[in-house]
Design a protein around this motif. Structure first.
Motif, PDB file in Angstrom:
ATOM      1  N   GLY A   1       0.808  -1.212   0.000  1.00 42.14           N
ATOM      2  CA  GLY A   1       0.000   0.000   0.000  1.00 42.14           C
ATOM      3  C   GLY A   1       0.836   1.255   0.000  1.00 42.14           C
ATOM      4  O   GLY A   1       1.611   1.500   0.926  1.00 42.14           O
ATOM      5  N   VAL A   2       0.687   2.057  -1.042  1.00 41.02           N
ATOM      6  CA  VAL A   2       1.431   3.310  -1.147  1.00 41.02           C
ATOM      7  C   VAL A   2       0.935   4.316  -0.118  1.00 41.02           C
ATOM      8  O   VAL A   2       1.722   4.913   0.634  1.00 41.02           O
ATOM      9  CB  VAL A   2       1.312   3.890  -2.570  1.00 41.02           C
ATOM     10  CG1 VAL A   2       1.872   5.299  -2.632  1.00 41.02           C
ATOM     11  CG2 VAL A   2       2.037   2.985  -3.574  1.00 41.02           C
TER      12      VAL A   2
ATOM     13  N   GLN B   1      -3.122  12.470  -4.871  1.00 39.44           N
ATOM     14  CA  GLN B   1      -2.741  12.145  -3.512  1.00 39.44           C
ATOM     15  C   GLN B   1      -1.226  12.232  -3.334  1.00 39.44           C
ATOM     16  O   GLN B   1      -0.461  11.937  -4.260  1.00 39.44           O
ATOM     17  CB  GLN B   1      -3.183  10.729  -3.152  1.00 39.44           C
ATOM     18  CG  GLN B   1      -4.678  10.569  -2.991  1.00 39.44           C
ATOM     19  CD  GLN B   1      -5.152  11.070  -1.658  1.00 39.44           C
ATOM     20  OE1 GLN B   1      -5.571  12.224  -1.521  1.00 39.44           O
ATOM     21  NE2 GLN B   1      -5.095  10.224  -0.670  1.00 39.44           N
ATOM     22  N   GLN B   2      -0.801  12.599  -2.142  1.00 41.49           N
ATOM     23  CA  GLN B   2       0.622  12.626  -1.845  1.00 41.49           C
ATOM     24  C   GLN B   2       1.221  11.241  -2.063  1.00 41.49           C
ATOM     25  O   GLN B   2       0.696  10.241  -1.580  1.00 41.49           O
ATOM     26  CB  GLN B   2       0.859  13.082  -0.404  1.00 41.49           C
ATOM     27  CG  GLN B   2       2.329  13.323  -0.058  1.00 41.49           C
ATOM     28  CD  GLN B   2       2.504  13.809   1.365  1.00 41.49           C
ATOM     29  OE1 GLN B   2       1.605  13.683   2.187  1.00 41.49           O
ATOM     30  NE2 GLN B   2       3.650  14.375   1.661  1.00 41.49           N
TER      31      GLN B   2
ATOM     32  N   GLU C   1     -13.919   7.507  -5.537  1.00 38.25           N
ATOM     33  CA  GLU C   1     -12.956   8.598  -5.470  1.00 38.25           C
ATOM     34  C   GLU C   1     -11.955   8.448  -6.608  1.00 38.25           C
ATOM     35  O   GLU C   1     -11.261   7.430  -6.718  1.00 38.25           O
ATOM     36  CB  GLU C   1     -12.241   8.588  -4.119  1.00 38.25           C
ATOM     37  CG  GLU C   1     -13.182   8.825  -2.947  1.00 38.25           C
ATOM     38  CD  GLU C   1     -12.471   8.739  -1.605  1.00 38.25           C
ATOM     39  OE1 GLU C   1     -11.424   8.047  -1.527  1.00 38.25           O
ATOM     40  OE2 GLU C   1     -12.957   9.356  -0.637  1.00 38.25           O
ATOM     41  N   ILE C   2     -11.876   9.467  -7.455  1.00 39.66           N
ATOM     42  CA  ILE C   2     -10.983   9.450  -8.609  1.00 39.66           C
ATOM     43  C   ILE C   2      -9.909  10.501  -8.385  1.00 39.66           C
ATOM     44  O   ILE C   2     -10.167  11.706  -8.454  1.00 39.66           O
ATOM     45  CB  ILE C   2     -11.751   9.718  -9.916  1.00 39.66           C
ATOM     46  CG1 ILE C   2     -12.852   8.659 -10.110  1.00 39.66           C
ATOM     47  CG2 ILE C   2     -10.800   9.732 -11.103  1.00 39.66           C
ATOM     48  CD1 ILE C   2     -13.737   8.908 -11.307  1.00 39.66           C
ATOM     49  N   TYR C   3      -8.704  10.032  -8.072  1.00 39.93           N
ATOM     50  CA  TYR C   3      -7.619  10.947  -7.725  1.00 39.93           C
ATOM     51  C   TYR C   3      -6.932  11.497  -8.972  1.00 39.93           C
ATOM     52  O   TYR C   3      -7.020  10.930 -10.068  1.00 39.93           O
ATOM     53  CB  TYR C   3      -6.610  10.239  -6.822  1.00 39.93           C
ATOM     54  CG  TYR C   3      -7.198   9.873  -5.479  1.00 39.93           C
ATOM     55  CD1 TYR C   3      -7.433  10.854  -4.526  1.00 39.93           C
ATOM     56  CD2 TYR C   3      -7.542   8.562  -5.170  1.00 39.93           C
ATOM     57  CE1 TYR C   3      -7.991  10.533  -3.291  1.00 39.93           C
ATOM     58  CE2 TYR C   3      -8.101   8.226  -3.948  1.00 39.93           C
ATOM     59  CZ  TYR C   3      -8.320   9.225  -3.012  1.00 39.93           C
ATOM     60  OH  TYR C   3      -8.884   8.898  -1.803  1.00 39.93           O
ATOM     61  N   GLY C   4      -6.246  12.602  -8.776  1.00 41.91           N
ATOM     62  CA  GLY C   4      -5.588  13.258  -9.897  1.00 41.91           C
ATOM     63  C   GLY C   4      -6.575  13.728 -10.933  1.00 41.91           C
ATOM     64  O   GLY C   4      -6.209  13.980 -12.076  1.00 41.91           O
TER      65      GLY C   4
ATOM     66  N   THR D   1       7.642   7.436  -2.044  1.00 44.50           N
ATOM     67  CA  THR D   1       7.050   7.023  -0.772  1.00 44.50           C
ATOM     68  C   THR D   1       8.013   6.105  -0.036  1.00 44.50           C
ATOM     69  O   THR D   1       8.933   5.516  -0.633  1.00 44.50           O
ATOM     70  CB  THR D   1       5.730   6.256  -0.987  1.00 44.50           C
ATOM     71  OG1 THR D   1       6.010   5.049  -1.732  1.00 44.50           O
ATOM     72  CG2 THR D   1       4.711   7.099  -1.736  1.00 44.50           C
ATOM     73  N   LEU D   2       7.769   5.962   1.276  1.00 42.19           N
ATOM     74  CA  LEU D   2       8.578   5.028   2.056  1.00 42.19           C
ATOM     75  C   LEU D   2       8.359   3.601   1.577  1.00 42.19           C
ATOM     76  O   LEU D   2       9.303   2.793   1.572  1.00 42.19           O
ATOM     77  CB  LEU D   2       8.228   5.144   3.541  1.00 42.19           C
ATOM     78  CG  LEU D   2       9.030   4.217   4.455  1.00 42.19           C
ATOM     79  CD1 LEU D   2      10.513   4.582   4.433  1.00 42.19           C
ATOM     80  CD2 LEU D   2       8.490   4.258   5.879  1.00 42.19           C
ATOM     81  N   TYR D   3       7.145   3.283   1.158  1.00 38.44           N
ATOM     82  CA  TYR D   3       6.893   1.943   0.607  1.00 38.44           C
ATOM     83  C   TYR D   3       7.852   1.645  -0.529  1.00 38.44           C
ATOM     84  O   TYR D   3       8.524   0.601  -0.543  1.00 38.44           O
ATOM     85  CB  TYR D   3       5.448   1.851   0.118  1.00 38.44           C
ATOM     86  CG  TYR D   3       5.180   0.646  -0.753  1.00 38.44           C
ATOM     87  CD1 TYR D   3       5.250  -0.643  -0.240  1.00 38.44           C
ATOM     88  CD2 TYR D   3       4.849   0.794  -2.103  1.00 38.44           C
ATOM     89  CE1 TYR D   3       5.000  -1.751  -1.033  1.00 38.44           C
ATOM     90  CE2 TYR D   3       4.592  -0.304  -2.905  1.00 38.44           C
ATOM     91  CZ  TYR D   3       4.675  -1.573  -2.367  1.00 38.44           C
ATOM     92  OH  TYR D   3       4.438  -2.663  -3.155  1.00 38.44           O
ATOM     93  N   ALA D   4       7.945   2.562  -1.489  1.00 38.53           N
ATOM     94  CA  ALA D   4       8.844   2.359  -2.625  1.00 38.53           C
ATOM     95  C   ALA D   4      10.295   2.273  -2.159  1.00 38.53           C
ATOM     96  O   ALA D   4      11.080   1.465  -2.672  1.00 38.53           O
ATOM     97  CB  ALA D   4       8.672   3.488  -3.631  1.00 38.53           C
ATOM     98  N   ALA D   5      10.656   3.094  -1.187  1.00 36.21           N
ATOM     99  CA  ALA D   5      12.034   3.089  -0.687  1.00 36.21           C
ATOM    100  C   ALA D   5      12.375   1.747  -0.042  1.00 36.21           C
ATOM    101  O   ALA D   5      13.493   1.227  -0.212  1.00 36.21           O
ATOM    102  CB  ALA D   5      12.236   4.231   0.313  1.00 36.21           C
TER     103      ALA D   5
END
Length: 334
Positions: A88-89, A290-291, A207-210, A150-154
């Motif tokens: 989860g991002v 979203q961030q 909810e449609i982000y961006g 994101t920390l997830y990706a890191a």
């Protein structure tokens, strides 16, 4: 063959374990059954796997070295597939410690286990998120991936780096595969498709982000599993090097491979596909980016194709229809 798979109560681990069991192999499944989402869904996946005499579940956390060692003793694996992780991002913004514990400490424990077991092949899950906001498309494995959003990706990039060091130091043949927006039946409830279908069927807004100006290289779960199974046979050795596009290390039996079809879909097209499969329009709530989100993902599938003769091909239309059929059969009566 005997396999140890971490994360078998999770979405991808469940499907991979079921495929291997159907093919006549023995699978030891390791999972912590964490409450990141409804544990009952995880228990239902494990219950399906347990119908096979070839499946042995071991419940434990990746941070628990003793539990991992027990799983190896039970399974005596020829091949290890490390899929378990805190996923989860967006959740990584709320609970970063869970990512450090599972994806760093837990993955290090997994590498220590591999050092002791010395499997014929260690395969581990990474993510397209490590490409960050890469402006070069499609995303090739040889691209730099040093600016995670994101920390997830890191943590997933760190897992690749740790695995390379263990491959070099201890001679463990290792393949890290990067997933691209995997979806399908038995998926996670926090994933977009699951949320869209649940909301549309229950007359809630999606909810449609961006504001919909994003695209993703969606990968249907059966295609992903096929890619993993084929990569199991592509043990990284110098004899298998693919000149020009390979990530095979010059210093270790280690390789990184994308598993994605290279056919990104615009988010609004994806929404329309979901509406068509359900036969009902969505109530759309347009929201800003979203961030941590990135505008696009786009896999270069050339290395996967060269190594295995395969690349994902199931269309979003077909994949979404299969998910909707599953959801109506399994979740509306659950």
């Amino acid at each position: 063959m005997r396999y140890l798979i971490t994360g078998t109560a999770g979405f991808i681990g469940f499907h991979l374990a079921r495929r291997l069991l159907d093919d006549g192999h023995f699978v030891t499944g390791f999972d912590g059954l964490t409450p990141y989402y409804d544990v009952r869904l995880k228990e239902r996946r494990h219950a399906i796997l347990s119908r096979s005499n070839g499946f042995r579940p071991v419940i434990g956390m990746l941070e628990d070295r003793d539990a991992l060692e027990k799983a190896a003793e039970v399974g005596e694996p020829d091949v290890i597939v490390h899929l378990a992780a805190q996923a989860g991002v967006r959740y990584s913004l709320e609970n970063p410690k869970a990512y450090v514990d599972s994806n760093l400490i837990g993955s290090w424990n997994m590498l220590e286990l591999a050092k002791a077991v010395q499997p014929k092949h260690l395969l581990l899950a990474s993510t397209s998120s490590i490409y960050g906001a890469n402006e070069k498309i499609p995303f090739a494995e040889t691209d730099r991936a040093d600016e995670p959003m994101t920390l997830y990706a890191a943590t997933k990039k760190s897992g690749e780096l740790m695995a390379h060091s263990y491959a070099h130091l201890h001679g463990i043949p290792t393949t890290a595969f990067r997933f691209f927006t995997v979806y399908g039946p038995w998926g996670r409830p926090d994933m977009a498709l699951f949320k869209f279908v649940d909301s549309i069927l229950n007359d809630r807004p999606i909810e449609i982000y961006g504001e919909g100006r994003m695209s993703r290289d969606f990968t249907y779960i059966d295609d992903l599993v096929e890619g993993i199974v084929r990569l199991m046979a592509a043990v990284p050795t110098e004899a298998t090097r693919i000149e020009g596009i390979d990530t095979l290390s010059r210093h270790a039996p280690f390789r990184v491979v994308n598993i994605g079809g290279g056919q990104p879909v615009e988010l609004m097209q994806f929404v329309e596909t979901v509406e068509a499969a359900i036969g009902k329009p969505a109530i759309r709530e347009m929201l800003p980016m979203q961030q941590g989100d990135v505008p696009r993902t786009f896999a270069a599938p050339d290395l996967l194709d060269a190594l295995t003769g395969f690349k994902p091909s199931i269309s979003v239309q077909e994949g979404v229809k299969r998910f909707v059929d599953w959801y109506r059969a399994e979740m509306t009566s659950a």
